[in-house]
Scaffold this motif. Structure first.
Motif, PDB file in Angstrom:
ATOM      1  N   ALA A 183       0.946  -1.169  -0.078  1.00 46.81           N
ATOM      2  CA  ALA A 183      -0.047   0.116  -0.047  1.00 46.81           C
ATOM      3  C   ALA A 183       0.731   1.282   0.005  1.00 46.81           C
ATOM      4  O   ALA A 183       2.186   1.173   0.496  1.00 46.81           O
ATOM      5  CB  ALA A 183      -1.061  -0.027   1.158  1.00 46.81           C
ATOM      6  N   CYS A 184       0.270   2.167  -0.459  1.00 46.91           N
ATOM      7  CA  CYS A 184       0.815   3.723  -0.656  1.00 46.91           C
ATOM      8  C   CYS A 184       0.977   4.135   0.835  1.00 46.91           C
ATOM      9  O   CYS A 184       0.041   4.128   1.744  1.00 46.91           O
ATOM     10  CB  CYS A 184      -0.041   4.634  -1.226  1.00 46.91           C
ATOM     11  N   PRO A 185       2.252   4.570   1.434  1.00 46.11           N
ATOM     12  CA  PRO A 185       2.350   4.761   2.798  1.00 46.11           C
ATOM     13  C   PRO A 185       1.630   6.057   3.208  1.00 46.11           C
ATOM     14  O   PRO A 185       1.259   6.530   4.413  1.00 46.11           O
ATOM     15  CB  PRO A 185       3.674   4.986   3.025  1.00 46.11           C
ATOM     16  N   ARG A 186       1.007   7.121   2.261  1.00 50.28           N
ATOM     17  CA  ARG A 186       0.386   8.031   2.435  1.00 50.28           C
ATOM     18  C   ARG A 186      -1.081   7.791   2.489  1.00 50.28           C
ATOM     19  O   ARG A 186      -1.809   8.471   3.437  1.00 50.28           O
ATOM     20  CB  ARG A 186       0.747   9.134   1.509  1.00 50.28           C
ATOM     21  N   CYS A 187      -1.593   7.246   1.616  1.00 50.34           N
ATOM     22  CA  CYS A 187      -3.092   7.202   1.518  1.00 50.34           C
ATOM     23  C   CYS A 187      -3.845   5.725   1.790  1.00 50.34           C
ATOM     24  O   CYS A 187      -4.881   5.561   1.936  1.00 50.34           O
ATOM     25  CB  CYS A 187      -3.744   7.365   0.236  1.00 50.34           C
ATOM     26  N   GLY A 188      -2.748   4.926   1.882  1.00 49.56           N
ATOM     27  CA  GLY A 188      -3.124   3.259   2.299  1.00 49.56           C
ATOM     28  C   GLY A 188      -3.770   2.630   0.893  1.00 49.56           C
ATOM     29  O   GLY A 188      -4.001   1.418   1.187  1.00 49.56           O
ATOM     30  N   GLY A 189      -3.705   3.209  -0.313  1.00 46.65           N
ATOM     31  CA  GLY A 189      -4.297   2.452  -1.505  1.00 46.65           C
ATOM     32  C   GLY A 189      -3.278   1.522  -1.950  1.00 46.65           C
ATOM     33  O   GLY A 189      -1.789   1.659  -1.775  1.00 46.65           O
ATOM     34  N   HIS A 192       6.071  11.600  -2.703  1.00 46.96           N
ATOM     35  CA  HIS A 192       4.968  12.253  -1.863  1.00 46.96           C
ATOM     36  C   HIS A 192       3.736  11.314  -1.898  1.00 46.96           C
ATOM     37  O   HIS A 192       2.559  12.031  -2.108  1.00 46.96           O
ATOM     38  CB  HIS A 192       4.858  13.672  -1.992  1.00 46.96           C
ATOM     39  N   GLY A 193       3.634  10.247  -1.987  1.00 46.22           N
ATOM     40  CA  GLY A 193       2.694   9.384  -2.046  1.00 46.22           C
ATOM     41  C   GLY A 193       2.339   8.655  -3.562  1.00 46.22           C
ATOM     42  O   GLY A 193       3.336   8.442  -4.169  1.00 46.22           O
ATOM     43  N   CYS A 194       1.230   8.220  -4.030  1.00 41.58           N
ATOM     44  CA  CYS A 194       1.163   7.704  -5.148  1.00 41.58           C
ATOM     45  C   CYS A 194       0.651   8.523  -6.263  1.00 41.58           C
ATOM     46  O   CYS A 194       0.514   9.448  -5.889  1.00 41.58           O
ATOM     47  CB  CYS A 194       0.094   6.286  -5.002  1.00 41.58           C
ATOM     48  N   HIS A 243      -0.734  11.799  -4.544  1.00 39.47           N
ATOM     49  CA  HIS A 243      -0.089  13.163  -4.453  1.00 39.47           C
ATOM     50  C   HIS A 243      -0.337  14.528  -4.853  1.00 39.47           C
ATOM     51  O   HIS A 243      -0.105  15.512  -4.594  1.00 39.47           O
ATOM     52  CB  HIS A 243       1.319  12.852  -5.289  1.00 39.47           C
ATOM     53  N   ARG A 244      -1.773  14.398  -5.265  1.00 33.78           N
ATOM     54  CA  ARG A 244      -2.446  15.614  -5.629  1.00 33.78           C
ATOM     55  C   ARG A 244      -3.376  16.334  -4.610  1.00 33.78           C
ATOM     56  O   ARG A 244      -3.757  17.269  -4.787  1.00 33.78           O
ATOM     57  CB  ARG A 244      -3.209  15.290  -6.993  1.00 33.78           C
ATOM     58  N   GLN A 245      -3.431  15.229  -3.508  1.00 32.15           N
ATOM     59  CA  GLN A 245      -4.541  15.485  -2.499  1.00 32.15           C
ATOM     60  C   GLN A 245      -3.773  16.315  -1.113  1.00 32.15           C
ATOM     61  O   GLN A 245      -2.610  16.010  -1.191  1.00 32.15           O
ATOM     62  CB  GLN A 245      -5.317  14.380  -1.981  1.00 32.15           C
ATOM     63  N   THR A 251     -12.021   5.917   1.421  1.00 33.68           N
ATOM     64  CA  THR A 251     -12.097   5.910   0.160  1.00 33.68           C
ATOM     65  C   THR A 251     -11.390   7.182  -0.474  1.00 33.68           C
ATOM     66  O   THR A 251     -10.265   7.083  -1.058  1.00 33.68           O
ATOM     67  CB  THR A 251     -13.470   5.631  -0.301  1.00 33.68           C
ATOM     68  N   THR A 252     -12.234   8.247  -0.278  1.00 34.39           N
ATOM     69  CA  THR A 252     -11.800   9.434  -0.860  1.00 34.39           C
ATOM     70  C   THR A 252     -10.827  10.077   0.297  1.00 34.39           C
ATOM     71  O   THR A 252     -10.072  10.900  -0.250  1.00 34.39           O
ATOM     72  CB  THR A 252     -12.865  10.419  -1.306  1.00 34.39           C
ATOM     73  N   GLY A 253     -10.976   9.719   1.461  1.00 39.64           N
ATOM     74  CA  GLY A 253     -10.275  10.219   2.622  1.00 39.64           C
ATOM     75  C   GLY A 253     -10.976  11.558   3.081  1.00 39.64           C
ATOM     76  O   GLY A 253     -10.237  12.259   4.038  1.00 39.64           O
ATOM     77  N   ALA A 254     -12.174  11.803   2.627  1.00 44.66           N
ATOM     78  CA  ALA A 254     -12.863  13.059   3.240  1.00 44.66           C
ATOM     79  C   ALA A 254     -12.957  13.072   4.518  1.00 44.66           C
ATOM     80  O   ALA A 254     -12.954  13.976   5.203  1.00 44.66           O
ATOM     81  CB  ALA A 254     -14.022  13.502   2.341  1.00 44.66           C
ATOM     82  N   THR A 255     -13.578  11.997   5.243  1.00 42.68           N
ATOM     83  CA  THR A 255     -13.872  11.949   6.571  1.00 42.68           C
ATOM     84  C   THR A 255     -12.692  11.896   7.509  1.00 42.68           C
ATOM     85  O   THR A 255     -12.568  12.660   8.504  1.00 42.68           O
ATOM     86  CB  THR A 255     -14.660  10.579   6.750  1.00 42.68           C
ATOM     87  N   CYS A 256     -11.757  11.211   6.962  1.00 46.19           N
ATOM     88  CA  CYS A 256     -10.363  11.182   7.948  1.00 46.19           C
ATOM     89  C   CYS A 256      -9.693  12.524   7.738  1.00 46.19           C
ATOM     90  O   CYS A 256      -9.152  13.144   9.006  1.00 46.19           O
ATOM     91  CB  CYS A 256      -9.574   9.890   7.495  1.00 46.19           C
ATOM     92  N   HIS A 257      -9.937  12.886   6.677  1.00 46.78           N
ATOM     93  CA  HIS A 257      -9.113  14.509   6.343  1.00 46.78           C
ATOM     94  C   HIS A 257      -9.884  15.428   7.476  1.00 46.78           C
ATOM     95  O   HIS A 257      -9.226  16.119   8.161  1.00 46.78           O
ATOM     96  CB  HIS A 257      -9.332  15.252   5.025  1.00 46.78           C
ATOM     97  N   GLU A 258     -11.128  15.451   7.328  1.00 47.35           N
ATOM     98  CA  GLU A 258     -11.808  16.394   8.270  1.00 47.35           C
ATOM     99  C   GLU A 258     -11.679  16.265   9.806  1.00 47.35           C
ATOM    100  O   GLU A 258     -11.620  17.195  10.353  1.00 47.35           O
ATOM    101  CB  GLU A 258     -13.304  16.377   7.841  1.00 47.35           C
ATOM    102  N   ALA A 259     -11.666  15.029  10.384  1.00 50.46           N
ATOM    103  CA  ALA A 259     -11.417  14.634  11.405  1.00 50.46           C
ATOM    104  C   ALA A 259     -10.026  15.083  12.011  1.00 50.46           C
ATOM    105  O   ALA A 259      -9.884  15.820  12.899  1.00 50.46           O
ATOM    106  CB  ALA A 259     -11.719  13.124  11.838  1.00 50.46           C
ATOM    107  N   ALA A 260      -8.943  14.697  11.162  1.00 53.17           N
ATOM    108  CA  ALA A 260      -7.626  14.808  11.515  1.00 53.17           C
ATOM    109  C   ALA A 260      -7.343  16.648  11.372  1.00 53.17           C
ATOM    110  O   ALA A 260      -6.605  16.789  12.345  1.00 53.17           O
ATOM    111  CB  ALA A 260      -6.759  14.268  10.270  1.00 53.17           C
ATOM    112  N   LYS A 261      -8.047  17.300  10.514  1.00 57.11           N
ATOM    113  CA  LYS A 261      -7.917  18.928  10.587  1.00 57.11           C
ATOM    114  C   LYS A 261      -8.444  19.318  11.806  1.00 57.11           C
ATOM    115  O   LYS A 261      -7.755  20.172  12.367  1.00 57.11           O
ATOM    116  CB  LYS A 261      -8.737  19.301   9.375  1.00 57.11           C
TER     117      LYS A 261
END
Length: 330
Positions: free
Chosen positions: A77-83, A93-95, A99-101, A288-298
């Motif tokens: 898996a990609c170490p940044r997004c887990g995909g 800087h990711g896969c 790397h665009r996110q 999946t898109t990382g939206a939930t984890c991104h918002e919680a991490a922020k």
């Protein structure tokens, strides 16, 4: 085979078939069992839980067939997004997708692809009686990815919260079960009540990728207990740059209506005493898109966390996130 296993055979948490401890079924991974024995859950070792048989290690939680399908030892898996990633699509800087996110979290540890048996198990974990299955999958996650989690050196584990209305319906929140088990194995505290979902959001699986980001925007906040507020007033610390973060949130909400913006509660820029300067492991069942984890991490970073990592069982990849094709269809 012991008389106890004959009278009360332990059942696999995934398929419900009997699992016999003293038997040696073909394909059983004894090395995997050794990892589980190195980190036993003493309550399962010593106690009978509501009439259920004692569960000694993962062999009493999952049968060999389910264990083989749900372990994913060769998952890269990609170490940044887990995909799913390989040398062809990995970048500094990711896969090729992530790397665009711009994610608020820095690393992601995933167990496997959100497809097939793992998808069915994660769906079953969300049911009212999915606690034992969630505990079993947390053990599998630790045995397969425990080394990666230790390398992150987190200070606390925080699960993605569920809105209280939906939690009353489901009677449990599977990320909380995962977080409890992982925190026990890591030997660090669990912040189950630090993060709070302020409003009920639509199920992310029912939305398109672009809609998922808007669905969870401003949905999380941190919770201060009376003792937390006493410590907060005593230390009188504030998060550097909190005003800049709030300004960025206003720009992101430019497409929302005025009514929606008025309904969004304002977050406190105060440093949370249980998050200040800590490395947080954020736990969810699917990314999946990382939206939930991104918002919680922020929100966690805004409350003073030093860095946020993510641990998920299933990594969902769609054509909108990556060129993903299930392995069994290739």
């Amino acid at each position: 085979m012991s008389l106890l296993n004959i009278l009360f055979p332990p059942l696999c948490a995934a398929c419900g078939e009997p699992v016999f401890w003293d038997a040696e079924p073909p394909g059983w991974d004894w090395v995997f069992e050794g990892h589980v024995r190195a980190y036993p859950d003493r309550f399962y070792e010593a106690l009978w839980e509501w009439g259920a048989p004692p569960r000694r290690g993962a062999s009493n939680l999952l049968c060999p067939a389910c264990l083989a399908q749900l372990s994913f030892p060769a998952w890269k898996a990609c170490p940044r997004c887990g995909g799913r990633a390989d040398a062809a699509n990995l970048l500094p800087h990711g896969c090729s997708w992530c790397h665009r996110q711009k994610f608020a979290f820095t690393r992601t540890v995933s167990l496997g692809p959100y497809w097939g048996p793992l998808r069915a198990v994660i769906t079953a974990m969300k049911q009212p009686h999915g606690k034992r299955l969630a505990q079993a999958m947390a053990r599998v996650f630790w045995c397969q990815r425990g080394t990666q989690l230790r390398e992150l050196a987190p200070d606390c584990v925080v699960p993605i919260p569920m809105h209280r209305r939906r939690k009353r319906q489901r009677q449990m929140n599977s990320p909380e079960i995962l977080a409890d088990v992982l925190a026990d194995f890591l030997g660090i505290p669990t912040g189950k009540h630090v993060l709070y979902r302020m409003r009920p959001t639509l199920p992310q699986s029912s939305l398109k990728p672009a809609q998922r980001w808007k669905n969870v925007r401003g949905a999380f906040s941190v919770v201060f207990t009376p003792w937390d507020r006493i410590i907060m007033v005593w230390t009188r610390k504030r998060v550097p740059g909190a005003g800049d973060l709030r300004q960025k949130e206003k720009l992101h909400r430019a497409d929302d209506t005025d009514k929606q913006r008025r309904e969004q509660p304002r977050r406190s820029p105060s440093v949370h005493p249980r998050l200040a300067g800590r490395r947080v492991l954020l736990v969810d069942d699917v990314l999946t898109t990382g939206a939930t984890c991104h918002e919680a991490a922020k929100v966690l970073l805004e409350a003073g966390a030093q860095e946020v990592f993510v641990a998920v069982l299933g990594r969902g990849q769609t054509p909108a996130t990556a060129d993903f094709e299930p392995e069994h269809t290739r």
